[in-house]
Design a protein around this motif. Sequence first.
Motif, PDB file in Angstrom:
ATOM      1  N   GLN A  20       0.837  -1.206   0.000  1.00  9.01           N
ATOM      2  CA  GLN A  20       0.000   0.000   0.000  1.00  9.01           C
ATOM      3  C   GLN A  20       0.871   1.254   0.000  1.00  9.01           C
ATOM      4  O   GLN A  20       0.620   2.207  -0.748  1.00  9.01           O
ATOM      5  N   ASN A  21       1.923   1.254   0.836  1.00  2.00           N
ATOM      6  CA  ASN A  21       2.801   2.415   0.905  1.00  2.00           C
ATOM      7  C   ASN A  21       3.639   2.570  -0.359  1.00  2.00           C
ATOM      8  O   ASN A  21       4.006   3.692  -0.736  1.00  2.00           O
ATOM      9  N   MET A  22       3.939   1.446  -1.009  1.00  2.00           N
ATOM     10  CA  MET A  22       4.652   1.549  -2.286  1.00  2.00           C
ATOM     11  C   MET A  22       3.779   2.230  -3.333  1.00  2.00           C
ATOM     12  O   MET A  22       4.264   3.054  -4.121  1.00  2.00           O
ATOM     13  N   VAL A  23       2.482   1.904  -3.351  1.00  2.00           N
ATOM     14  CA  VAL A  23       1.559   2.600  -4.260  1.00  2.00           C
ATOM     15  C   VAL A  23       1.610   4.099  -3.992  1.00  2.00           C
ATOM     16  O   VAL A  23       1.725   4.923  -4.915  1.00  2.00           O
ATOM     17  N   ARG A  24       1.543   4.493  -2.711  1.00  2.00           N
ATOM     18  CA  ARG A  24       1.552   5.910  -2.350  1.00  2.00           C
ATOM     19  C   ARG A  24       2.839   6.606  -2.790  1.00  2.00           C
ATOM     20  O   ARG A  24       2.796   7.707  -3.368  1.00  2.00           O
ATOM     21  N   LEU A  25       3.988   5.952  -2.517  1.00  2.00           N
ATOM     22  CA  LEU A  25       5.261   6.577  -2.863  1.00  2.00           C
ATOM     23  C   LEU A  25       5.432   6.703  -4.372  1.00  2.00           C
ATOM     24  O   LEU A  25       5.955   7.726  -4.862  1.00  2.00           O
ATOM     25  N   TYR A  26       5.020   5.692  -5.112  1.00  4.04           N
ATOM     26  CA  TYR A  26       5.114   5.788  -6.576  1.00  4.04           C
ATOM     27  C   TYR A  26       4.244   6.921  -7.108  1.00  4.04           C
ATOM     28  O   TYR A  26       4.640   7.664  -8.026  1.00  4.04           O
ATOM     29  N   LEU A  27       3.050   7.093  -6.540  1.00  7.58           N
ATOM     30  CA  LEU A  27       2.178   8.180  -6.975  1.00  7.58           C
ATOM     31  C   LEU A  27       2.766   9.536  -6.622  1.00  7.58           C
ATOM     32  O   LEU A  27       2.618  10.508  -7.379  1.00  7.58           O
ATOM     33  N   ASP A  28       3.441   9.610  -5.458  1.00  8.33           N
ATOM     34  CA  ASP A  28       4.107  10.864  -5.090  1.00  8.33           C
ATOM     35  C   ASP A  28       5.169  11.241  -6.114  1.00  8.33           C
ATOM     36  O   ASP A  28       5.473  12.427  -6.316  1.00  8.33           O
ATOM     37  N   LYS A  29       5.751  10.221  -6.754  1.00  2.00           N
ATOM     38  CA  LYS A  29       6.783  10.454  -7.767  1.00  2.00           C
ATOM     39  C   LYS A  29       6.192  10.534  -9.178  1.00  2.00           C
ATOM     40  O   LYS A  29       6.937  10.581 -10.157  1.00  2.00           O
ATOM     41  N   ASP A  30       4.841  10.491  -9.259  1.00  2.00           N
ATOM     42  CA  ASP A  30       4.142  10.458 -10.561  1.00  2.00           C
ATOM     43  C   ASP A  30       4.532   9.248 -11.384  1.00  2.00           C
ATOM     44  O   ASP A  30       4.481   9.281 -12.630  1.00  2.00           O
ATOM     45  N   ASP A  31       4.925   8.179 -10.716  1.00  2.00           N
ATOM     46  CA  ASP A  31       5.257   6.927 -11.400  1.00  2.00           C
ATOM     47  C   ASP A  31       3.985   6.068 -11.443  1.00  2.00           C
ATOM     48  O   ASP A  31       3.809   5.134 -10.654  1.00  2.00           O
ATOM     49  N   GLU A  32       3.082   6.419 -12.373  1.00  2.00           N
ATOM     50  CA  GLU A  32       1.786   5.751 -12.438  1.00  2.00           C
ATOM     51  C   GLU A  32       1.929   4.265 -12.751  1.00  2.00           C
ATOM     52  O   GLU A  32       1.195   3.425 -12.207  1.00  2.00           O
TER      53      GLU A  32
END
Length: 787
Positions: free
Chosen positions: A519-531
């Motif tokens: 779940q946190n990996m999803v959040r961090l990737y989105l913070d980096k705009d890594d959809e």
Amino acid sequence: MFEIILFLMVQSDLAGGSFEITAARDIEQIPKAHLAYQVPEFLLGYDLVFAQEGVVDAASREVYSYINTSPWLLFDKGKGGATLEDLVRFYQGIQSLFSRDYGEAAVALQGIADKYPHESLGEFASYFLGSSLYREERFRDALRIFARIGGKDRAYLSSRSQFMIAQAYKGLSLGDSAVSAFQKARSASRNTMIDLYSTYTLYEMYNARGNLSAAEEEASRLEKIELEDIVLTEALTEYVRGNMKFRQEDYQTALEHYAKVQANPPRFDEETSIEELTIYEASLAMSILALNRSGNFTDAMNKPQSYLDYFTRLANDKLRGEDEAIAARFGRGLRVYLLYNWADALYYSSYDAEGRIENVSRREQAHRTYEKILDDYSDAEVADMARVALAWYDLEASRLTQAQEEFEEILEASVDPDVKVLASYGKALALYHEGSYSSAYEWFTDKAGYASKLSVAVAREEAHGSVRYNQIADSLIDDALVWRAQSAEMLGRESSALIAYQQIADDYPDRSTAALAWQNMVRLYLDKDDEENAILASNKLKFRKTRNPGIYAEPYIFSLALLYDYYMNVKDDENQAEEYAKILLRETGNTEIVERLYYTQAMRYTDVSDMDRLIEKITRLKEQNYQSKYLVAPLYNLSLMYVQDKRFAEAKEALLDLAYWHDTSALGGLMPDIEFRLAYVDFQMRNYSDAARQFEIWTNTYTAPDKARADLAPAVYWYLGFSYYNLAEDPDLMSQTRAGYYRKAKRYFEYLKSSYGNSDFYDEDVSVRIERLVPYCEKKITELLKP
């Protein structure tokens, strides 16, 4: 002149000097110390109740009693017999054995054994000689002596010697030989303590080898052994069978066995034996621990009090040893362990299911019990665990520097792996909450860190000679990695955080932290705009949800909420957001996950500079559900920010919304805080009459034992006193009214000093002010009431 100076000093007092209000950053409470510590070995076996010395010495005393009741056994018919001098030397050797002077015992008994090699006296001397050698850990020499004892006409001594042979083989770690010898010993001594102990030892040996069917067979055989003291035997057997189930983590079955022991509580009369009392108290201690590990803290808390009271009042000198413990070899160790488990039960039962303090007075009782352990049993094995618990109190009270120092001292002083692991984890938490994220990152270690820093392994297969497997480290490793990742995030090291989260996901897929990691990996990737990677991680959650929905279902749904929020509020892509909204609705049928998402985001904002962002998240939450339970904590934090920013009218409005919240259960344990801060806001707005009334209502409600909030009470009495003090300072009021207000102010200041003078709130600054305020109030009362 003095009166003028005193007046000016009192007028310059600022009531708010000793109390700070800040928003709460952390969504979750500080984790509690884990309960999976190693149980002392003496509590798990039969040695606990074999007289006061242990099974080997008990066997020797049994043989000694045997010859004392039938002294003719020392003499063979038709033979001349021993001289009086040799008999004296024989008995002196035995007494040296019982006095633990094994070298002197061996010299005396060796002479008798050599002089009478084929006679009864010589064989009994050989038995006690072998026991002396065994006690000196000269196991091979002991084997040689015991092997030559006995024959067909000495069956009694032969069977006891066989038991000692088994013990010697065990001491030499010759497992197969020990198993065979224990089997022979019990066959020759049916329905005796030797039979009982040999059977139990065989159970342990088979269990250690992983031969569970043979172990269970030995466990079943225990119930069939019949000693003369049937009640004691039954209690002992039930206790050990309970321990067997406890070791298998079958706590419910273990509790059923312990309950059978406790069905016959000790009467504390002349017939009550030390052994009976020992078994009972041991079963009580293990019951509390089993209940604690099952999470039944309230049941555990209620178990020992009546027994401890009866012991204090009724136990005679025969039963009572030092430090109010049983007068047995393990008496102090047993009592301190009972107290420690009880303290744990009190501590954990003082919290509600959400991890908030529910019963402060019970928590303080736990604190006093931990302190009693250090005061009365500082040398006990479990004392260091009590030190960890007390350091945890400082950690939870945000005395972070003090907690860190205490954990460091424990790390340096203790050699217990359980203690070191917990102290290390506590130190890391203190560093994190102190804001020392770089140091915290290092102390929240991975597998390699546990091995190098603490010499413990978190997996059994990775243990070796210098690195031992540790159950607590095993249970903490994934949590430690989560905190490690969060520390990296606070440092802006997202790549390091992603590595830690991936490690959790790969190494601990069956733990709830793995789902949180994805779940946190999803959040961090989105913070980096890594959809792309965010969607990939969400799909991994979806795949794992099908295999383990209990762990992965909710985090998968949360990842969908993250994607919905990203496309809706970051990318402004309503079409893509709508697709995730449809999936969310299909998966949940409600908006709760999106509400929780906004709650999580809102709780990251704790500085006054973040207030606008917090208001934005609260607005989004209300758009989803204006009565959401997830609004409570953000609204409360917003009210605290208003207070920090001295926007008291807005703070009061937010607090009133919470005070009259439609669902009081959603407030959890916050109501005392809300009511206190409402009164505090009125005080800051100079509404002293309303503040005094609300503070007094608070003291009538939240100082009762079942609702006590000792953490807030000192501040309440402080501001209550100042409310009346400020009312009394109004020169337009009648003299009698002003005197009455001064009298109340004085009373509350004095109560603060007498009841909370040892609290953290009552620091040097408060003390100085109280010492000025009380005489000033007295002076003003006298002046105002002059005729």
